[in-house]
Design a protein around this motif. Structure first.
Motif, PDB file in Angstrom:
ATOM      1  N   ASP A 262      36.701  14.992 -16.706  1.00 38.61           N
ATOM      2  CA  ASP A 262      35.652  15.187 -15.693  1.00 38.61           C
ATOM      3  C   ASP A 262      34.365  15.589 -16.390  1.00 38.61           C
ATOM      4  N   GLN A 263      33.284  14.924 -16.015  1.00 33.60           N
ATOM      5  CA  GLN A 263      32.014  15.186 -16.689  1.00 33.60           C
ATOM      6  C   GLN A 263      30.856  14.684 -15.834  1.00 33.60           C
ATOM      7  N   THR A 264      29.658  15.172 -16.148  1.00 32.07           N
ATOM      8  CA  THR A 264      28.431  14.729 -15.490  1.00 32.07           C
ATOM      9  C   THR A 264      27.573  14.021 -16.522  1.00 32.07           C
ATOM     10  N   VAL A 265      27.035  12.862 -16.151  1.00 29.03           N
ATOM     11  CA  VAL A 265      26.287  12.062 -17.116  1.00 29.03           C
ATOM     12  C   VAL A 265      24.900  11.737 -16.565  1.00 29.03           C
ATOM     13  N   ASP A 266      23.961  11.537 -17.469  1.00 27.15           N
ATOM     14  CA  ASP A 266      22.637  11.049 -17.108  1.00 27.15           C
ATOM     15  C   ASP A 266      22.695   9.525 -16.990  1.00 27.15           C
ATOM     16  N   VAL A 267      21.912   8.982 -16.095  1.00 26.99           N
ATOM     17  CA  VAL A 267      21.950   7.544 -15.870  1.00 26.99           C
ATOM     18  C   VAL A 267      20.544   6.956 -15.926  1.00 26.99           C
ATOM     19  N   THR A 268      20.496   5.661 -16.172  1.00 25.81           N
ATOM     20  CA  THR A 268      19.258   4.894 -16.082  1.00 25.81           C
ATOM     21  C   THR A 268      19.240   4.190 -14.739  1.00 25.81           C
ATOM     22  N   ARG A 269      18.121   4.267 -14.045  1.00 20.59           N
ATOM     23  CA  ARG A 269      18.012   3.697 -12.701  1.00 20.59           C
ATOM     24  C   ARG A 269      17.078   2.483 -12.709  1.00 20.59           C
ATOM     25  N   PHE A 270      17.528   1.413 -12.072  1.00 20.27           N
ATOM     26  CA  PHE A 270      16.738   0.195 -11.940  1.00 20.27           C
ATOM     27  C   PHE A 270      16.520  -0.104 -10.457  1.00 20.27           C
ATOM     28  N   THR A 271      15.292  -0.368 -10.093  1.00 23.26           N
ATOM     29  CA  THR A 271      14.960  -0.733  -8.716  1.00 23.26           C
ATOM     30  C   THR A 271      15.036  -2.249  -8.568  1.00 23.26           C
ATOM     31  N   VAL A 272      15.644  -2.702  -7.460  1.00 28.75           N
ATOM     32  CA  VAL A 272      15.891  -4.130  -7.252  1.00 28.75           C
ATOM     33  C   VAL A 272      15.351  -4.582  -5.904  1.00 28.75           C
ATOM     34  N   ARG A 273      14.725  -5.756  -5.904  1.00 28.61           N
ATOM     35  CA  ARG A 273      14.371  -6.459  -4.673  1.00 28.61           C
ATOM     36  C   ARG A 273      14.810  -7.904  -4.797  1.00 28.61           C
TER      37      ARG A 273
ATOM     38  N   TYR B  13      23.920 -10.139 -12.174  1.00 31.79           N
ATOM     39  CA  TYR B  13      23.946 -11.013 -10.998  1.00 31.79           C
ATOM     40  C   TYR B  13      24.464 -10.231  -9.798  1.00 31.79           C
ATOM     41  N   ILE B  14      23.960 -10.577  -8.619  1.00 34.60           N
ATOM     42  CA  ILE B  14      24.402  -9.968  -7.368  1.00 34.60           C
ATOM     43  C   ILE B  14      24.743 -11.092  -6.395  1.00 34.60           C
ATOM     44  N   ALA B  15      25.866 -10.965  -5.688  1.00 33.29           N
ATOM     45  CA  ALA B  15      26.234 -11.930  -4.649  1.00 33.29           C
ATOM     46  C   ALA B  15      26.073 -11.260  -3.292  1.00 33.29           C
ATOM     47  N   SER B  16      25.288 -11.875  -2.417  1.00 29.42           N
ATOM     48  CA  SER B  16      25.078 -11.291  -1.096  1.00 29.42           C
ATOM     49  C   SER B  16      26.274 -11.569  -0.194  1.00 29.42           C
ATOM     50  N   LYS B  17      26.400 -10.750   0.833  1.00 27.35           N
ATOM     51  CA  LYS B  17      27.503 -10.864   1.785  1.00 27.35           C
ATOM     52  C   LYS B  17      26.925 -11.269   3.129  1.00 27.35           C
ATOM     53  N   ASN B  18      27.266 -12.487   3.551  1.00 26.20           N
ATOM     54  CA  ASN B  18      26.742 -13.005   4.805  1.00 26.20           C
ATOM     55  C   ASN B  18      27.819 -13.815   5.482  1.00 26.20           C
ATOM     56  N   GLU B  19      28.008 -13.587   6.772  1.00 27.76           N
ATOM     57  CA  GLU B  19      29.060 -14.286   7.504  1.00 27.76           C
ATOM     58  C   GLU B  19      28.870 -15.793   7.503  1.00 27.76           C
ATOM     59  N   ASP B  20      27.622 -16.249   7.411  1.00 27.34           N
ATOM     60  CA  ASP B  20      27.321 -17.676   7.415  1.00 27.34           C
ATOM     61  C   ASP B  20      27.111 -18.222   6.007  1.00 27.34           C
ATOM     62  N   GLY B  21      27.481 -17.451   4.996  1.00 33.97           N
ATOM     63  CA  GLY B  21      27.278 -17.866   3.622  1.00 33.97           C
ATOM     64  C   GLY B  21      26.090 -17.156   3.008  1.00 33.97           C
ATOM     65  N   GLY B  22      26.196 -16.814   1.743  1.00 31.21           N
ATOM     66  CA  GLY B  22      25.137 -16.077   1.076  1.00 31.21           C
ATOM     67  C   GLY B  22      24.690 -16.772  -0.190  1.00 31.21           C
ATOM     68  N   HIS B  23      24.100 -15.981  -1.102  1.00 33.04           N
ATOM     69  CA  HIS B  23      23.584 -16.529  -2.349  1.00 33.04           C
ATOM     70  C   HIS B  23      24.048 -15.685  -3.529  1.00 33.04           C
ATOM     71  N   LEU B  24      24.101 -16.330  -4.674  1.00 29.52           N
ATOM     72  CA  LEU B  24      24.265 -15.633  -5.936  1.00 29.52           C
ATOM     73  C   LEU B  24      22.871 -15.471  -6.524  1.00 29.52           C
ATOM     74  N   TYR B  25      22.499 -14.229  -6.813  1.00 30.78           N
ATOM     75  CA  TYR B  25      21.158 -13.910  -7.303  1.00 30.78           C
ATOM     76  C   TYR B  25      21.220 -13.514  -8.774  1.00 30.78           C
ATOM     77  N   ALA B  26      20.255 -14.000  -9.548  1.00 32.74           N
ATOM     78  CA  ALA B  26      20.145 -13.638 -10.954  1.00 32.74           C
ATOM     79  C   ALA B  26      18.983 -12.674 -11.142  1.00 32.74           C
ATOM     80  N   GLY B  27      19.236 -11.622 -11.909  1.00 29.62           N
ATOM     81  CA  GLY B  27      18.176 -10.687 -12.224  1.00 29.62           C
ATOM     82  C   GLY B  27      17.370 -11.165 -13.422  1.00 29.62           C
ATOM     83  N   PRO B  28      16.374 -10.421 -13.826  1.00 27.08           N
ATOM     84  CA  PRO B  28      15.613 -10.766 -15.030  1.00 27.08           C
ATOM     85  C   PRO B  28      16.529 -10.801 -16.251  1.00 27.08           C
ATOM     86  N   ALA B  29      16.078 -11.445 -17.313  1.00 26.19           N
ATOM     87  CA  ALA B  29      16.883 -11.515 -18.535  1.00 26.19           C
ATOM     88  C   ALA B  29      17.243 -10.113 -19.021  1.00 26.19           C
ATOM     89  N   LYS B  30      16.329  -9.173 -18.802  1.00 27.17           N
ATOM     90  CA  LYS B  30      16.582  -7.780 -19.148  1.00 27.17           C
ATOM     91  C   LYS B  30      16.005  -6.892 -18.058  1.00 27.17           C
TER      92      LYS B  30
END
Length: 340
Positions: free
Chosen positions: A133-144, A165-182
């Motif tokens: 058990d431990q507490t860690v510092d994290v890096t935060r990234f904002t996404v749109r 990559y992020i895959a959206s959840k949609n009852e009628d079908g969604g998208h696979l999204y790619a983030g920046p290279a970094k």
């Protein structure tokens, strides 16, 4: 995350919890690998195989819990460590993945309001070398998202390029999204659609990056990863689970692990074979042409679905049946309210 369907889906999820799991022969399809015994893990919404600790899987709860990540021993089902992300106001953690940098990536990307949050976040921290058990510092990234807010439950980090990559959840079908290279900690990281996908609750890349697996509540499919985009190979065997929201590859790439929300939830394993095997795993097949631990290399692991292929159909039938029940119940309640 709780299903975004109305009363019908809630009833279906409850009903599935009461459906007995279909047993599987050792080499014929999915079977139970272990059960998460920690009473704090009640809504396991993501799964990732540890790079540093053999047989250990990382998971987390979704909305309603704190900024916690659990290390679970697949041999016993017991929690070996709870990691707390320092200073993080967890909103709806839905996905976890390990990157080629050895870091864990947590996706606070769920949206119970159906796509109302203008921004979501990804958190990153090194996989702990010691399981305590431990507490860690994290890096935060904002996404749109380039096409506006949406609900999502799947985050995958490519093991070679490190692109998220992020895959959206949609009852009628969604998208696979790619983030920046970094990803950048300065400003906003814009994710753009690269492919259409079904209603996804989680996903994972194979350790060599040649395969992408996506899952929903009642289905699972694998894709060959070609030039930054998925090409579908086949539908896969998926176990019947109360609310399946996690999937990952084992570290050798030969097996998929499926997790579900729920107290004392079971994690299932499903061996892969043939075209479904990642390239590196297929290349290590024995000289006889048979993949180690699997069937003939020319066969697909979908050939093992005879016993379990009814899971998706059964799930849809349950969903439809309870959907009708939910609809009728809501009509009766509305009528009673009008009369009073």
């Amino acid at each position: 995350m709780r299903p975004s369907l109305p009363v019908a889906a809630a009833c279906a999820a409850l009903a599935l919890a009461c459906v007995p799991a279909i047993p599987a022969a050792a080499d014929s399809g999915p079977s139970v690998a272990f059960r998460m015994s920690d009473p704090r893990i009640i809504e396991s919404s993501g799964l990732a195989a540890s790079h540093l600790h053999p047989g250990v899987y990382w998971t987390h709860n979704d909305s309603g819990d704190g900024p916690y990540v659990f290390a679970v021993d697949s041999a016993t089902g017991k929690t070996l460590a709870r990691v707390t992300m320092r200073g993080i106001p967890a909103r709806d953690m839905e996905a976890i993945s390990l990157g080629p940098d050895g870091d864990l990536y947590l996706g606070d990307i769920g949206d119970n309001l159906g796509g109302k949050w203008p921004e979501v976040w990804i958190y990153r921290f090194p996989e702990p070398k010691q399981l305590r058990d431990q507490t860690v510092d994290v890096t935060r990234f904002t996404v749109r998202y380039s096409d506006g807010p949406r609900n999502a439950e799947a985050l995958m980090v490519h093991p070679r390029t490190g692109r998220v990559y992020i895959a959206s959840k949609n009852e009628d079908g969604g998208h696979l999204y790619a983030g920046p290279a970094k990803l950048s900690t300065h400003g906003v990281n814009v994710f753009r659609p690269v492919a259409d996908v079904p209603w996804v609750t989680d996903g994972a890349f194979s350790p060599d990056g040649s395969r992408l697996v996506l899952r929903g509540y009642f289905w699972s499919a694998d894709y060959r990863w070609v030039n930054g985009a998925p090409r579908k190979i086949s539908d896969l065997t998926v176990p019947m689970q109360p609310q399946g929201e996690g999937v990952t590859f084992t570290t050798d790439g030969r097996t998929l692990m499926y997790s579900s929300e729920g107290k004392n939830s079971q994690v299932w394993k499903a061996p892969l074979s043939g075209a479904d095997l990642p390239d590196s795993a297929a290349a290590s097949a024995s000289p006889s042409g048979r993949a180690q631990g699997g069937g003939p290399a020319a066969e697909s692991s979908t050939k093992t679905t005879d016993r379990h292929g009814g899971s998706k159909a059964l799930g849809i039938a349950v969903l439809a049946a309870f959907g009708g029940l939910g609809y009728l119940t809501s009509k009766v309640l509305r009528r009673r309210r009008r009369q009073h």
